[in-house]
Design a protein around this motif. Structure first.
Motif, short mmCIF file in Angstrom:
data_model
loop_
_atom_site.label_atom_id
_atom_site.label_comp_id
_atom_site.label_asym_id
_atom_site.label_seq_id
_atom_site.Cartn_x
_atom_site.Cartn_y
_atom_site.Cartn_z
N GLU A 124 7.14 2.31 28.65
CA GLU A 124 7.19 1.31 29.72
C GLU A 124 7.06 2.03 31.05
N ARG A 125 6.89 1.27 32.08
CA ARG A 125 6.88 1.83 33.43
C ARG A 125 8.04 1.19 34.19
N ASP A 130 10.31 -5.50 38.19
CA ASP A 130 11.22 -6.05 39.19
C ASP A 130 12.64 -5.61 38.85
N PRO A 131 13.45 -5.36 39.88
CA PRO A 131 14.84 -4.97 39.58
C PRO A 131 15.59 -6.14 38.94
N PRO A 132 16.47 -5.85 37.99
CA PRO A 132 17.21 -6.92 37.31
C PRO A 132 18.19 -7.62 38.27
#
Length: 181
Positions: A83-84, A89-91
């Motif tokens: 993954e990147r 997006d931040p959680p």
């Protein structure tokens, strides 16, 4: 392995076959799911045997902590490779609270209990729990995903339960008591 355990495992496998049924093709997603569940069960079984042999004298909290640290490091490496994480997006805070809750109650606490049972009752008792994986998946699918429980699945679950009672020694004990009277 005792005869009771071998008979119980065979009964459990028959229960999984009944639970699966024969009406769908073998290459169905259901077969894959059941196969992966059985693979998980097998892995838990081997882990219980290994843990009993290699973790004698190690406190359950220490075993659980080390296992979770190692698995987290491995998972971070795998996520980093496939993954990147920087591009996502931040959680949200809800996600962090859910992650914390699952980590604390669903994993950390469960492993402490698991290793405590392993120390006190032995690997055979711990491995009995792994046979409940297909049954748990069925009932969670029914309760959370509104999947229909069919008669063959209930019968398969009952057969798996019978296998558990055989491995546990309860059915052989009753049979032995009835034969001696």
């Amino acid at each position: 392995m005792t005869v009771n355990r071998i008979v119980g495992v065979v009964i459990g496998i028959i229960g999984v076959v009944v639970l699966r049924g024969i009406e769908e093709p073998l290459e169905s997603a259901q077969t894959l799911g059941i196969g992966l569940g059985l693979a998980g069960t097998l892995c838990f079984g081997f882990a219980a045997l290994w843990g009993r042999r290699r973790l004698k004298g190690v406190a359950p909290l220490k075993s659980a902590t080390c296992q979770l640290i190692c698995s987290s490091v491995i998972m971070l490496i795998v996520v980093g490779m496939f993954e990147r994480p920087g591009s996502l997006d931040p959680p949200s805070m809800d996600v962090w609270f859910a992650l914390f809750g699952l980590t604390l109650f669903g994993t950390a606490f469960a492993y402490i209990v698991y290793f405590q049972i392993l120390v006190r009752a032995g690997p055979s008792t711990v491995m009995l729990v792994t046979l409940l994986i297909p049954i748990t998946a069925l009932f969670l699918g029914n309760m959370l995903l509104d999947e229909v429980l069919r008669t063959k699945e209930i019968i398969g679950a009952l057969i798996i339960g019978t296998g558990l009672l055989f491995i546990n020694g309860r059915i052989p004990k009753v049979i032995k008591q009835n034969l001696s009277t």
